[in-house]
Design an enzyme around this catalytic site. Sequence first.
Site, PDB file in Angstrom:
ATOM      1  CD  GLU A   1      16.080   4.540 -11.583  1.00 42.90           C
ATOM      2  OE1 GLU A   1      17.171   4.142 -11.980  1.00 42.90           O
ATOM      3  OE2 GLU A   1      15.012   3.990 -11.914  1.00 42.90           O
TER       4      GLU A   1
ATOM      5  CG  HIS B   1      11.220   3.786 -11.040  1.00 45.51           C
ATOM      6  ND1 HIS B   1      12.343   3.011 -11.256  1.00 45.51           N
ATOM      7  CD2 HIS B   1      10.189   2.915 -10.969  1.00 45.51           C
ATOM      8  CE1 HIS B   1      11.996   1.735 -11.325  1.00 45.51           C
ATOM      9  NE2 HIS B   1      10.700   1.653 -11.157  1.00 45.51           N
TER      10      HIS B   1
ATOM     11  CB  SER C   1       8.776  -0.413 -13.832  1.00 44.66           C
ATOM     12  OG  SER C   1       8.241  -0.462 -12.554  1.00 44.66           O
TER      13      SER C   1
ATOM     14  CG  ASN D   1      14.840  -2.179 -13.680  1.00 47.22           C
ATOM     15  OD1 ASN D   1      15.355  -2.788 -12.744  1.00 47.22           O
ATOM     16  ND2 ASN D   1      13.546  -1.916 -13.714  1.00 47.22           N
TER      17      ASN D   1
HETATM   18  N1  NAD Z   1       5.952  -3.630  -7.518  1.00 49.99           N
HETATM   19  C1  NAD Z   1       7.166  -3.137  -7.741  1.00 49.99           C
HETATM   20  O1  NAD Z   1       8.184  -3.700  -7.289  1.00 49.99           O
HETATM   21  C2  NAD Z   1       7.330  -1.840  -8.497  1.00 49.99           C
HETATM   22  C3  NAD Z   1       8.513  -1.104  -8.340  1.00 49.99           C
HETATM   23  C4  NAD Z   1       8.632   0.125  -8.999  1.00 49.99           C
HETATM   24  C5  NAD Z   1       7.604   0.588  -9.791  1.00 49.99           C
HETATM   25  N2  NAD Z   1       6.468  -0.173  -9.934  1.00 49.99           N
HETATM   26  C6  NAD Z   1       5.384   0.391 -10.763  1.00 49.99           C
HETATM   27  O2  NAD Z   1       4.406   0.933  -9.881  1.00 49.99           O
HETATM   28  C7  NAD Z   1       3.105   0.828 -10.467  1.00 49.99           C
HETATM   29  C8  NAD Z   1       2.186   0.088  -9.523  1.00 49.99           C
HETATM   30  O3  NAD Z   1       2.702  -1.192  -9.265  1.00 49.99           O
HETATM   31  P1  NAD Z   1       2.220  -2.050  -8.002  1.00 49.99           P
HETATM   32  O4  NAD Z   1       3.173  -3.191  -7.908  1.00 49.99           O
HETATM   33  O5  NAD Z   1       1.996  -1.168  -6.813  1.00 49.99           O
HETATM   34  O6  NAD Z   1       0.801  -2.578  -8.528  1.00 49.99           O
HETATM   35  P2  NAD Z   1      -0.408  -3.170  -7.670  1.00 49.99           P
HETATM   36  O7  NAD Z   1      -1.170  -4.044  -8.585  1.00 49.99           O
HETATM   37  O8  NAD Z   1       0.088  -3.736  -6.370  1.00 49.99           O
HETATM   38  O9  NAD Z   1      -1.294  -1.889  -7.291  1.00 49.99           O
HETATM   39  C9  NAD Z   1      -2.035  -1.158  -8.234  1.00 49.99           C
HETATM   40  C10 NAD Z   1      -3.227  -0.555  -7.514  1.00 49.99           C
HETATM   41  O10 NAD Z   1      -3.867   0.360  -8.409  1.00 49.99           O
HETATM   42  C11 NAD Z   1      -5.269   0.229  -8.249  1.00 49.99           C
HETATM   43  N3  NAD Z   1      -5.916   0.723  -9.474  1.00 49.99           N
HETATM   44  C12 NAD Z   1      -6.175   0.047 -10.629  1.00 49.99           C
HETATM   45  N4  NAD Z   1      -6.785   0.872 -11.521  1.00 49.99           N
HETATM   46  C13 NAD Z   1      -6.895   2.079 -10.918  1.00 49.99           C
HETATM   47  C14 NAD Z   1      -7.445   3.325 -11.301  1.00 49.99           C
HETATM   48  N5  NAD Z   1      -8.001   3.502 -12.513  1.00 49.99           N
HETATM   49  N6  NAD Z   1      -7.429   4.340 -10.418  1.00 49.99           N
HETATM   50  C15 NAD Z   1      -6.881   4.181  -9.195  1.00 49.99           C
HETATM   51  N7  NAD Z   1      -6.342   3.011  -8.758  1.00 49.99           N
HETATM   52  C16 NAD Z   1      -6.346   1.991  -9.615  1.00 49.99           C
HETATM   53  C17 NAD Z   1      -5.487  -1.245  -7.981  1.00 49.99           C
HETATM   54  O11 NAD Z   1      -6.737  -1.467  -7.332  1.00 49.99           O
HETATM   55  C18 NAD Z   1      -4.279  -1.583  -7.094  1.00 49.99           C
HETATM   56  O12 NAD Z   1      -4.574  -1.411  -5.720  1.00 49.99           O
HETATM   57  C19 NAD Z   1       3.316   0.138 -11.825  1.00 49.99           C
HETATM   58  O13 NAD Z   1       3.434   1.113 -12.816  1.00 49.99           O
HETATM   59  C20 NAD Z   1       4.644  -0.601 -11.633  1.00 49.99           C
HETATM   60  O14 NAD Z   1       5.326  -0.817 -12.852  1.00 49.99           O
HETATM   61  C21 NAD Z   1       6.293  -1.361  -9.297  1.00 49.99           C
END
Ligand code: NAD
Length: 282
Positions: free
Chosen positions: A150, A138, A117, A189
Site C-alpha cells: 500500500e 506498507h 501499520s 486493515n
Molecule cells: N510485523 C508485521 O506483520 C508488520 C506488517 C506491516 C507493517 N509492520 C510495521 O513495520 C514496522 C516494523 O515492524 P516489525 O514487525 O519488523 O518490528 P520488529 O520489532 O521485528 O523490528 C524492528 C527492528 O527495528 C530495530 N530498531 C529499533 N530502534 C531502532 C532505531 N532507532 N534505529 C534503527 N533500528 C531500530 C530493532 O532492533 C528491530 O530489529 C512497524 O512500524 C510495524 O507496525 C509490521
Amino acid sequence: MELIGVIGGGTMGAGIAEVCAKAGSSVLVLETTEAYADAARGRIAKSISRGVARGKISQEDADAAIGRVRVTLDMDEFADRDLVIEAAPEVEALKHDIFERLDAIVKPSGILATNTSSIPVIKVAGATKHPERVVGVHFFNPVPVMPLVEIISTLVTSPEAAVAVTDYVKNTLGKTPVQAGDRSGFIVNALLIPYLCQAVRMLDSGYASAEDIDAAMKGGCGYPMGPLTLLDTVGLDIALAAAESLYAEFAEPHYAPPPLLRRMVDAGRLGRKTGRGFYAYS
Ligand SMILES: NC(=O)c1ccc[n+]([C@@H]2O[C@H](COP(=O)([O-])OP(=O)(O)OC[C@H]3O[C@@H](n4cnc5c(N)ncnc54)[C@H](O)[C@@H]3O)[C@@H](O)[C@H]2O)c1
C-alpha cells in the site's frame, strides 16, 4: 532508484532489505547494536538461502543479493540513499526521532518512507522540514511472499515522490502497489479488521462455534483460512491494536474491539505465538 536504505532489520526490515537486494538494489540497513545488526544479517541471509533450497533462486544470485546488503549502526552513512524505508518498532516518538534525523542526513532528492501499520504518515512527516518527500509504503508479512504494497500519500506528499516509489515497488520489486489515503488501516486493515472483530462477536454470542465460523468462511467464500485461525496467526494483540487505532480514527461501532478479544489479550492468549488463541497449538 538504486541506493536503498532500510531502518531496522527486524521482521519487516529484513524482508524489505531482502526483496530490494534480490531486485538488484544496493541496500544499507540501520540497526541499534552489534547484536541486533548480527541478528539482522543472519535473518536476511537465512531467508535468501531458504530460496536456494527451494529452487527459487540460484546459489550465485543468492550470494550476489546477500553481497548487496550491508548493515550499519551509523545513520550518517544514509546520506547518499535514493529511498529510505523505515521499519523500526511501531512507536510514534521513535519514528519522529528517526525522521527528524534522516531529514537532516539524507540528500534532498532522497525519498523518506515509513512502513508504519497504524500511525498517520503525516505525523511522521511532520517531524521533517520537507514533509513533501515523505510517503507511506506498507509491505505485508512475510515481505518476500506477499505481493501487495500500500502506497500512502499524505495531504502534502509530492506526486513525484509517490510516483517514484510506486514505480520502484512495481517495476523493480515486481510487487502490486495500491494507492491509499492517509487514514488508519489504509485499505487492507480497514476492511479486514471489522470482519475479524465480527467473527469474535459471533463466537462470543454463542451463535456459532470457532470451528464452524472458520469452516463457513473457508468453504463458503473460498478464503484460505477462517477469521479465527487468521487472528491466531496474526496475533490477537496485533489485531487489537489495529482495531483500537481504527476506532480512535473513525469512532464507528464496527471498528470497536470486541470484549472477548480484549480479555484474550489480557489472558495472554495471543494465538500461535503463545501456543493458545482461539485454538491450542503444540
Ligand atoms: N510485523 C508485521 O506483520 C508488520 C506488517 C506491516 C507493517 N509492520 C510495521 O513495520 C514496522 C516494523 O515492524 P516489525 O514487525 O519488523 O518490528 P520488529 O520489532 O521485528 O523490528 C524492528 C527492528 O527495528 C530495530 N530498531 C529499533 N530502534 C531502532 C532505531 N532507532 N534505529 C534503527 N533500528 C531500530 C530493532 O532492533 C528491530 O530489529 C512497524 O512500524 C510495524 O507496525 C509490521
